[in-house]
Design a protein around this motif. Structure first.
Motif, PDB file in Angstrom:
ATOM      1  N   LEU A 148       1.002  53.449  33.444  1.00  0.00           N
ATOM      2  CA  LEU A 148       1.798  54.760  33.116  1.00  0.00           C
ATOM      3  C   LEU A 148       0.880  55.440  31.771  1.00  0.00           C
ATOM      4  CD1 LEU A 148       4.144  56.685  33.180  1.00  0.00           C
ATOM      5  CD2 LEU A 148       5.081  55.274  31.672  1.00  0.00           C
ATOM      6  N   GLU A 152      11.844  57.667  29.992  1.00  0.00           N
ATOM      7  CA  GLU A 152      10.741  57.362  31.395  1.00  0.00           C
ATOM      8  C   GLU A 152      10.302  55.800  31.601  1.00  0.00           C
ATOM      9  OE1 GLU A 152      11.731  59.132  33.715  1.00  0.00           O
ATOM     10  OE2 GLU A 152      10.366  58.084  35.302  1.00  0.00           O
ATOM     11  N   ASN A 197      13.033  53.626  32.402  1.00  0.00           N
ATOM     12  CA  ASN A 197      13.376  53.973  33.774  1.00  0.00           C
ATOM     13  C   ASN A 197      12.410  53.284  34.686  1.00  0.00           C
ATOM     14  OD1 ASN A 197      15.062  55.187  35.579  1.00  0.00           O
ATOM     15  ND2 ASN A 197      13.817  56.995  35.952  1.00  0.00           N
ATOM     16  N   MET A 198      11.262  53.329  34.689  1.00  0.00           N
ATOM     17  CA  MET A 198      10.358  52.595  35.460  1.00  0.00           C
ATOM     18  C   MET A 198      10.246  51.318  35.283  1.00  0.00           C
ATOM     19  SD  MET A 198       6.818  54.901  35.395  1.00  0.00           S
ATOM     20  CE  MET A 198       7.125  57.048  35.326  1.00  0.00           C
ATOM     21  N   GLY A 204      13.326  49.759  37.398  1.00  0.00           N
ATOM     22  CA  GLY A 204      13.159  49.840  38.646  1.00  0.00           C
ATOM     23  C   GLY A 204      12.472  48.801  39.124  1.00  0.00           C
ATOM     24  N   HIS A 205      11.341  48.431  38.519  1.00  0.00           N
ATOM     25  CA  HIS A 205      10.452  47.144  39.103  1.00  0.00           C
ATOM     26  C   HIS A 205      11.122  46.081  38.524  1.00  0.00           C
ATOM     27  CE1 HIS A 205       6.837  49.332  40.480  1.00  0.00           C
ATOM     28  NE2 HIS A 205       7.360  50.395  39.527  1.00  0.00           N
ATOM     29  N   THR A 218      13.501  45.115  41.297  1.00  0.00           N
ATOM     30  CA  THR A 218      12.694  44.713  42.448  1.00  0.00           C
ATOM     31  C   THR A 218      12.228  43.307  42.308  1.00  0.00           C
ATOM     32  OG1 THR A 218      11.725  46.698  42.962  1.00  0.00           O
ATOM     33  CG2 THR A 218      10.911  44.851  44.085  1.00  0.00           C
ATOM     34  N   GLU A 263      13.583  43.757  47.710  1.00  0.00           N
ATOM     35  CA  GLU A 263      13.267  45.067  48.251  1.00  0.00           C
ATOM     36  C   GLU A 263      14.545  45.572  49.240  1.00  0.00           C
ATOM     37  OE1 GLU A 263       9.472  45.729  49.673  1.00  0.00           O
ATOM     38  OE2 GLU A 263       8.449  45.426  47.936  1.00  0.00           O
ATOM     39  N   GLU A 264      15.410  44.673  49.408  1.00  0.00           N
ATOM     40  CA  GLU A 264      16.549  45.350  50.222  1.00  0.00           C
ATOM     41  C   GLU A 264      17.511  45.815  49.669  1.00  0.00           C
ATOM     42  OE1 GLU A 264      14.197  44.838  53.497  1.00  0.00           O
ATOM     43  OE2 GLU A 264      16.118  45.681  53.316  1.00  0.00           O
ATOM     44  N   PRO A 265      18.206  45.385  48.325  1.00  0.00           N
ATOM     45  CA  PRO A 265      19.387  45.830  47.880  1.00  0.00           C
ATOM     46  C   PRO A 265      19.062  47.300  47.262  1.00  0.00           C
ATOM     47  CG  PRO A 265      18.953  43.540  47.022  1.00  0.00           C
ATOM     48  CD  PRO A 265      17.710  44.014  47.754  1.00  0.00           C
ATOM     49  N   VAL A 272       8.286  63.343  33.453  1.00  0.00           N
ATOM     50  CA  VAL A 272       7.961  63.230  34.655  1.00  0.00           C
ATOM     51  C   VAL A 272       7.366  64.392  35.298  1.00  0.00           C
ATOM     52  CG1 VAL A 272       8.887  62.511  36.765  1.00  0.00           C
ATOM     53  CG2 VAL A 272       9.402  61.255  34.903  1.00  0.00           C
ATOM     54  N   ASP A 329      13.255  63.607  42.246  1.00  0.00           N
ATOM     55  CA  ASP A 329      13.824  62.562  41.875  1.00  0.00           C
ATOM     56  C   ASP A 329      15.125  62.462  42.551  1.00  0.00           C
ATOM     57  OD1 ASP A 329      14.609  61.207  38.490  1.00  0.00           O
ATOM     58  OD2 ASP A 329      14.354  60.234  40.402  1.00  0.00           O
ATOM     59  N   THR A 380      11.731  55.572  40.834  1.00  0.00           N
ATOM     60  CA  THR A 380      11.448  54.281  40.274  1.00  0.00           C
ATOM     61  C   THR A 380      12.027  53.262  41.174  1.00  0.00           C
ATOM     62  OG1 THR A 380      13.449  54.194  38.744  1.00  0.00           O
ATOM     63  CG2 THR A 380      11.372  55.111  38.009  1.00  0.00           C
ATOM     64  N   GLU A 381      12.595  53.455  42.210  1.00  0.00           N
ATOM     65  CA  GLU A 381      13.480  52.501  43.125  1.00  0.00           C
ATOM     66  C   GLU A 381      12.554  52.106  43.911  1.00  0.00           C
ATOM     67  OE1 GLU A 381      17.413  55.087  43.018  1.00  0.00           O
ATOM     68  OE2 GLU A 381      17.088  53.423  44.430  1.00  0.00           O
ATOM     69  N   GLY A 382      12.663  50.673  44.089  1.00  0.00           N
ATOM     70  CA  GLY A 382      12.010  49.901  45.431  1.00  0.00           C
ATOM     71  C   GLY A 382      12.633  49.512  46.517  1.00  0.00           C
ATOM     72  N   SER A 383      14.267  49.898  46.649  1.00  0.00           N
ATOM     73  CA  SER A 383      14.758  49.410  47.934  1.00  0.00           C
ATOM     74  C   SER A 383      14.308  50.061  49.008  1.00  0.00           C
ATOM     75  CB  SER A 383      16.203  49.824  47.525  1.00  0.00           C
ATOM     76  OG  SER A 383      17.068  49.754  48.822  1.00  0.00           O
ATOM     77  N   ALA A 384      13.798  49.151  50.108  1.00  0.00           N
ATOM     78  CA  ALA A 384      13.496  49.687  51.429  1.00  0.00           C
ATOM     79  C   ALA A 384      14.488  50.109  52.236  1.00  0.00           C
ATOM     80  CB  ALA A 384      12.973  48.314  52.029  1.00  0.00           C
ATOM     81  N   ARG A 414       6.422  55.975  44.545  1.00  0.00           N
ATOM     82  CA  ARG A 414       7.349  54.966  43.517  1.00  0.00           C
ATOM     83  C   ARG A 414       6.378  55.199  42.263  1.00  0.00           C
ATOM     84  NH1 ARG A 414       9.103  48.815  43.413  1.00  0.00           N
ATOM     85  NH2 ARG A 414      10.604  48.784  42.010  1.00  0.00           N
ATOM     86  N   LYS A 415       7.254  55.411  41.266  1.00  0.00           N
ATOM     87  CA  LYS A 415       6.700  55.510  39.888  1.00  0.00           C
ATOM     88  C   LYS A 415       6.156  54.003  39.313  1.00  0.00           C
ATOM     89  CE  LYS A 415       9.927  58.943  38.758  1.00  0.00           C
ATOM     90  NZ  LYS A 415      11.065  59.333  37.774  1.00  0.00           N
ATOM     91  N   PRO A 416       5.084  53.988  38.573  1.00  0.00           N
ATOM     92  CA  PRO A 416       4.120  54.841  38.254  1.00  0.00           C
ATOM     93  C   PRO A 416       3.143  55.000  39.365  1.00  0.00           C
ATOM     94  CG  PRO A 416       3.661  52.797  36.825  1.00  0.00           C
ATOM     95  CD  PRO A 416       4.909  52.689  37.724  1.00  0.00           C
TER      96      PRO A 416
END
Lengths: 155, 131
Positions: free
Chosen positions: A19, A90, A93-94, A97-98, A101, A106-108, B14, B56, B87-91, B107-109
């Motif tokens: 970032l 931000e 936030n990023m 998210g990671h 995961t 990657e499902e929920p 963003v 977003d 930012t989410e990674g949910s498939a 997906r960010k970044p």
């Protein structure tokens, strides 16, 4: 209680590098330098499997540099000063998210709150950074502490 | 052909990142509109010609999902491609978004290269934009 320190550290390092082109290293809490200008803590929570929250505490002075790097302008630029706290939110936030995961795959699906910011005193930062499950890092010599708080069911 | 683009995110940082990345990716931007939430975005879409929306999902006032639903209920707006930036990674969530008509997910970044590839893929090449 499972310790997610390694995950927090790895995710944070990867996200802030991608970032903001800022490089960080994991250090022990005792190695963190003091920040006379104080600290900011960004917080957010998430609902899903698991539920919980993520707190990111940094030296106040790191935020303008973070914003400047993200925007590609000098830290002293007026635009940077106005956006420094938003940049920290931000970043959190990023990272969140990671981290999710990494925790759950990657499902929920998770519902995330909008990050908030609070000022933090030296004593509060020290107490947070000394927790065993908190990841402590140096980002260009700025102290950083990252804490993941999971609900009892999610630990 | 320059593209009119709308960026929807409650974070000004963003919105600046997306603007900067579009420039670095050499995407030909004509007008760049900004909105802080889905409600503001719908107001822009009701007044301006927009070729592409970056949005977003989690925003106050009106989130991205609700905005997309409103767009699909409008005969003109439903033709505008939407790319979710999150930012989410949910498939599971990504599949859900695509089932609701979202054209792509970033997906960010993210890198300028990824941005350019997504824009190119969504619009079938920049020259195919209708503005």
């Amino acid at each position: 209680m499972q310790n997610h320190k390694a995950l927090l550290s790895t995710v944070f390092r990867e996200v802030i590098e991608a970032l903001a082109f800022m490089f960080s290293e994991e250090v022990d809490a005792e190695e963190l330098p003091a920040s006379p200008e104080g600290y900011l803590r960004a917080s957010m929570s998430f609902e899903g499997a698991p539920c919980g929250g993520l707190d990111l505490a940094v030296s106040r002075n790191m935020c303008p540099e973070l914003a400047g790097n993200i925007l590609g302008v000098e830290p002293e630029d007026e635009r940077v000063m106005q956006k420094a706290e938003d940049a920290l939110k931000e970043l959190l936030n990023m990272v969140c998210g990671h981290v999710l995961t990494g925790l759950a795959g990657e499902e929920p699906v998770f519902d995330l709150t909008v990050p908030t910011i609070q000022s933090l005193g030296a004593a509060e930062f020290a107490a947070m950074s000394r927790r065993e499950d908190v990841a402590t890092l140096l980002v260009d010599d700025y102290p950083v502490a990252l804490a993941l708080n999971l609900s009892v069911e999610g630990q | 052909m320059a593209l009119n683009i709308l960026v929807v995110d409650d974070s000004e940082t963003v919105r600046d990142i997306i603007a900067k990345t579009l420039m670095m990716a050499q995407v030909p931007v004509g007008e760049l509109y900004n909105a802080a939430n889905g409600k503001e975005a719908l107001e822009v879409l009701g007044e301006k010609w927009v070729d592409l929306v970056f949005s977003d999902i989690n925003m106050p006032v009106m989130g991205g999902m609700e905005m997309i639903e409103h767009m699909h209920a409008n005969d003109l707006m439903k033709t505008i491609p939407v790319v979710v930036v999150s930012t989410e990674g949910s498939a599971t969530r990504i599949e859900d978004l695509k089932a609701k008509g979202v054209r792509a997910y970033i997906r960010k970044p993210f890198t300028p290269e990824l941005m350019r590839n997504v824009v190119d893929e969504v619009l079938g090449g920049f020259d195919n934009a209708e503005s």
